[in-house]
Design a protein around this motif. Sequence first.
Motif, PDB file in Angstrom:
ATOM      1  N   LEU A  33      41.538  24.415  34.196  1.00 56.24           N
ATOM      2  CA  LEU A  33      41.253  24.801  32.581  1.00 56.24           C
ATOM      3  C   LEU A  33      41.865  26.180  32.374  1.00 56.24           C
ATOM      4  CD1 LEU A  33      37.560  23.137  32.169  1.00 56.24           C
ATOM      5  CD2 LEU A  33      39.924  22.012  31.762  1.00 56.24           C
ATOM      6  N   ALA A  34      41.584  27.028  33.388  1.00 56.83           N
ATOM      7  CA  ALA A  34      42.124  28.455  33.127  1.00 56.83           C
ATOM      8  C   ALA A  34      42.678  28.704  34.489  1.00 56.83           C
ATOM      9  CB  ALA A  34      41.229  29.500  32.261  1.00 56.83           C
ATOM     10  N   GLN A  35      43.497  29.711  34.463  1.00 56.30           N
ATOM     11  CA  GLN A  35      44.163  30.421  35.811  1.00 56.30           C
ATOM     12  C   GLN A  35      44.885  31.771  35.478  1.00 56.30           C
ATOM     13  OE1 GLN A  35      43.653  28.876  39.199  1.00 56.30           O
ATOM     14  NE2 GLN A  35      44.117  30.911  39.851  1.00 56.30           N
ATOM     15  N   ASN A  36      44.115  33.017  35.680  1.00 54.31           N
ATOM     16  CA  ASN A  36      45.043  34.190  35.342  1.00 54.31           C
ATOM     17  C   ASN A  36      44.472  35.250  36.465  1.00 54.31           C
ATOM     18  OD1 ASN A  36      42.635  35.537  34.123  1.00 54.31           O
ATOM     19  ND2 ASN A  36      43.086  34.085  32.477  1.00 54.31           N
ATOM     20  N   PRO A  37      44.863  36.252  36.462  1.00 56.42           N
ATOM     21  CA  PRO A  37      44.402  37.111  37.354  1.00 56.42           C
ATOM     22  C   PRO A  37      42.935  37.828  37.283  1.00 56.42           C
ATOM     23  CG  PRO A  37      46.584  37.884  36.443  1.00 56.42           C
ATOM     24  CD  PRO A  37      46.287  36.739  35.609  1.00 56.42           C
ATOM     25  N   PRO A 112      38.523  40.778  41.103  1.00 53.94           N
ATOM     26  CA  PRO A 112      38.356  41.890  40.840  1.00 53.94           C
ATOM     27  C   PRO A 112      39.698  42.405  40.030  1.00 53.94           C
ATOM     28  CG  PRO A 112      39.006  41.629  43.064  1.00 53.94           C
ATOM     29  CD  PRO A 112      38.728  40.245  42.489  1.00 53.94           C
ATOM     30  N   GLN A 113      39.543  43.419  39.215  1.00 57.62           N
ATOM     31  CA  GLN A 113      40.436  43.969  38.475  1.00 57.62           C
ATOM     32  C   GLN A 113      40.677  45.360  38.720  1.00 57.62           C
ATOM     33  OE1 GLN A 113      42.374  41.820  35.993  1.00 57.62           O
ATOM     34  NE2 GLN A 113      41.237  40.396  37.492  1.00 57.62           N
ATOM     35  N   PRO A 114      41.955  45.867  38.808  1.00 60.43           N
ATOM     36  CA  PRO A 114      42.310  47.300  39.126  1.00 60.43           C
ATOM     37  C   PRO A 114      41.689  48.060  38.045  1.00 60.43           C
ATOM     38  CG  PRO A 114      44.336  46.014  38.520  1.00 60.43           C
ATOM     39  CD  PRO A 114      43.173  45.039  38.404  1.00 60.43           C
TER      40      PRO A 114
END
Length: 115
Positions: A33-37, A112-114
């Motif tokens: 349904l959704a795929q991103n960083p 995790p995000q930078p």
Amino acid sequence: MQKNYIKNIDFSTALNLAELVTYQQGQVVSKTLAQNPAVSLTLFAFDQGEEISSHESNGDAMVTALDGEGEITIGSEKHVLKAGQTIIMPAKVPHAVYASQPFKMFLTVVFPQPE
């Protein structure tokens, strides 16, 4: 034109998530349904006896059981998850899913995000 971040699902409609993915004999069926960083949202339908073997993820994963019953292994600990229940699989901890009976689940992974 507005960009949609969620795909493969109707917008502005009340839906039953379990009905959006169907069981297939001898298979694990998935619908992204959704795929991103930042996040991944995926529906799964496992036929009885099917599994996703032990692996790790860089993100925290939340499994919500939609139908049936599945066995979730986190590290060396096994958990039985029934429809309506949720469990968190922490990042970087080996985990696996086994369908002791036909099993549908909604998987949310937050990465995790930078900083």
